[in-house]
Design a protein around this motif. Structure first.
Motif, mmCIF file in Angstrom:
data_model
loop_
_atom_site.group_PDB
_atom_site.id
_atom_site.type_symbol
_atom_site.label_atom_id
_atom_site.label_comp_id
_atom_site.label_asym_id
_atom_site.label_seq_id
_atom_site.Cartn_x
_atom_site.Cartn_y
_atom_site.Cartn_z
ATOM 1 N N ARG A 115 0.834 -1.214 0.000
ATOM 2 C CA ARG A 115 0.000 0.000 0.000
ATOM 3 C C ARG A 115 0.867 1.263 0.000
ATOM 4 O O ARG A 115 0.513 2.269 -0.633
ATOM 5 C CB ARG A 115 -0.921 -0.018 1.219
ATOM 6 N N GLU A 126 2.139 -5.326 -6.283
ATOM 7 C CA GLU A 126 0.692 -5.525 -6.319
ATOM 8 C C GLU A 126 0.300 -6.941 -5.892
ATOM 9 O O GLU A 126 -0.726 -7.141 -5.247
ATOM 10 C CB GLU A 126 0.152 -5.267 -7.736
ATOM 11 N N CYS A 129 -0.554 -7.621 -2.070
ATOM 12 C CA CYS A 129 -1.578 -6.851 -1.356
ATOM 13 C C CYS A 129 -2.503 -7.720 -0.515
ATOM 14 O O CYS A 129 -3.253 -7.199 0.312
ATOM 15 C CB CYS A 129 -2.387 -6.013 -2.337
ATOM 16 N N THR A 203 -3.534 4.604 -10.865
ATOM 17 C CA THR A 203 -4.859 4.020 -11.113
ATOM 18 C C THR A 203 -4.732 2.586 -11.617
ATOM 19 O O THR A 203 -5.563 1.727 -11.282
ATOM 20 C CB THR A 203 -5.646 4.862 -12.134
ATOM 21 N N LYS A 206 -3.618 0.459 -8.546
ATOM 22 C CA LYS A 206 -4.745 0.214 -7.647
ATOM 23 C C LYS A 206 -5.741 -0.768 -8.265
ATOM 24 O O LYS A 206 -6.296 -1.629 -7.554
ATOM 25 C CB LYS A 206 -5.468 1.518 -7.306
ATOM 26 N N ALA A 207 -5.967 -0.667 -9.557
ATOM 27 C CA ALA A 207 -6.904 -1.590 -10.211
ATOM 28 C C ALA A 207 -6.416 -3.025 -10.080
ATOM 29 O O ALA A 207 -7.216 -3.944 -9.834
ATOM 30 C CB ALA A 207 -7.064 -1.205 -11.678
ATOM 31 N N LYS A 208 -5.106 -3.235 -10.234
ATOM 32 C CA LYS A 208 -4.553 -4.581 -10.093
ATOM 33 C C LYS A 208 -4.669 -5.074 -8.657
ATOM 34 O O LYS A 208 -5.014 -6.241 -8.415
ATOM 35 C CB LYS A 208 -3.080 -4.582 -10.523
ATOM 36 N N ASP A 210 -6.919 -4.095 -6.460
ATOM 37 C CA ASP A 210 -8.347 -4.344 -6.214
ATOM 38 C C ASP A 210 -8.763 -5.696 -6.801
ATOM 39 O O ASP A 210 -9.527 -6.442 -6.181
ATOM 40 C CB ASP A 210 -9.197 -3.227 -6.822
ATOM 41 N N GLU A 211 -8.242 -6.001 -7.997
ATOM 42 C CA GLU A 211 -8.553 -7.281 -8.620
ATOM 43 C C GLU A 211 -8.016 -8.440 -7.787
ATOM 44 O O GLU A 211 -8.734 -9.432 -7.547
ATOM 45 C CB GLU A 211 -7.948 -7.338 -10.025
ATOM 46 N N THR A 213 -7.352 -8.430 -4.604
ATOM 47 C CA THR A 213 -8.102 -8.485 -3.348
ATOM 48 C C THR A 213 -9.447 -9.174 -3.556
ATOM 49 O O THR A 213 -9.870 -10.006 -2.734
ATOM 50 C CB THR A 213 -8.323 -7.074 -2.794
ATOM 51 N N PHE A 214 -10.109 -8.868 -4.658
ATOM 52 C CA PHE A 214 -11.398 -9.505 -4.957
ATOM 53 C C PHE A 214 -11.237 -11.009 -5.118
ATOM 54 O O PHE A 214 -12.018 -11.799 -4.578
ATOM 55 C CB PHE A 214 -12.008 -8.906 -6.218
ATOM 56 N N GLU A 217 -10.607 -12.583 -1.653
ATOM 57 C CA GLU A 217 -11.770 -12.597 -0.773
ATOM 58 C C GLU A 217 -12.855 -13.539 -1.283
ATOM 59 O O GLU A 217 -13.610 -14.112 -0.488
ATOM 60 C CB GLU A 217 -12.320 -11.175 -0.625
#
Length: 307
Positions: A115, A126, A129, A203, A206-208, A210-211, A213-214, A217
């Motif tokens: 982060r 990335e 994360c 951006t 962060k998109a990578k 977020d992907e 992390t999704f 989870e």
């Protein structure tokens, strides 16, 4: 160690490193993600590298076993606990950023470092994360996920040997392999890591993240305590698929269960003990071997007194 020996070591260390937090017969279940494990004879959190070096040299000169813990994310500590000195490095968390270089203490969370990299518009971490461990643990295991791994970004690491000698390793000396490194092979104590990253569009970074992390989870059983992926990936196979095809999901010993969400995870669903975990791991290994002829090797580290 008996109680008299424990008390002697405790008093010696109190005098040697007075600023450091020290405890006797510490429940190590408080320091693992799966919330299991017996007591550590003497548990200590060094205030800084100098204190840590004193502790390591003391243990070496007195022939006292020394065990280093990170965040306890990828470890099972046996119910009998750990003899000798147990060192937690969670005070060594300093992070500095200079251009495209991040220098970080081994006790820092690798997630936090990823982060920080994002905040400085730096790409390369990335993949980390969602890895719930320390920088030191990530180096030892050559941690990787979602197409990236530590070996791609590490440029140097400062360590202590078991005798307390300070050493620095650079690119070409890490002996990285799949979930292996010189740090693990030589039982080195990692103090600091230096990562070389690349400036990129935040951006996109962060998109990578977020992907990743999704994906984590949605696929992993994060609602229960676990030690992450239990087994290494066997050549030509996927451990989770072998376990799933063996009909083992939902299998439980005591409070430990093969996750119904991801077969590569064993979760603590009902006050499991480390013995529950170890017996379930052995059962999974035996079953997969019988059905598919494949030996599953543990990725999680099982440590502690087995007497």
């Amino acid at each position: 160690m008996n109680m008299k020996e424990i008390l002697m070591v405790f008093k010696d260390l109190q005098q040697m490193v007075p600023k450091t937090e020290i405890a006797m017969s510490e429940p190590l279940s408080k320091h693992t993600f799966i919330k299991t494990g017996g007591n550590g004879d003497v548990f200590i959190k060094p205030f800084d590298v100098l204190d840590l070096q004193k502790i390591v040299k003391y243990a070496f000169s007195h022939d006292i076993p020394l065990t280093v813990l990170g965040k306890g994310t990828n470890v099972i500590i046996r119910d009998e606990g750990i003899r000798g000195i147990v060192v937690s490095l969670d005070q060594l968390t300093k992070v500095s950023v200079t251009g495209e270089i991040i220098t970080v203490g081994s006790g820092a969370n690798i997630i936090d470092v990823s982060r920080i990299a994002l905040q400085h518009q730096l790409s390369g971490l990335e993949f980390a994360c969602g890895i719930p461990g320390t920088v030191g643990g990530a180096l030892i295991m050559n941690a990787g996920a979602y197409g990236g791994e530590i070996s791609e970004v590490l440029t140097s690491a400062t360590v202590l040997t078991q005798s307390g000698e300070l050493r620095t390793f650079k690119v070409g000396e890490f002996q990285f392999g799949y979930r292996s490194s010189i740090f693990a092979n030589e039982n080195l104590i990692i103090l600091e890591a230096v990562f070389s990253l690349k400036t990129a569009d935040p951006t996109i970074i962060k998109a990578k993240m977020d992907e990743n992390t999704f994906l984590r989870e949605s696929k992993q059983p994060l609602e229960y305590p676990s030690c992450g992926s239990v087994f290494k990936r066997p050549p030509g196979h996927f451990a989770g698929k072998l376990i799933q095809d063996s009909g083992l999901q939902g299998t439980r010993i005591g409070g430990a269960e093969v996750s119904t969400k991801h077969a590569g995870f064993i979760v603590n669903v009902d006050n499991a003990t480390s013995t529950d975990y170890i017996q379930l791991i052995q059962h999974v290994q035996k079953t997969v071997k019988e059905k598919f002829g494949v030996d599953l090797e543990t990725e999680v580290k099982i440590i502690g007194d087995d007497s």
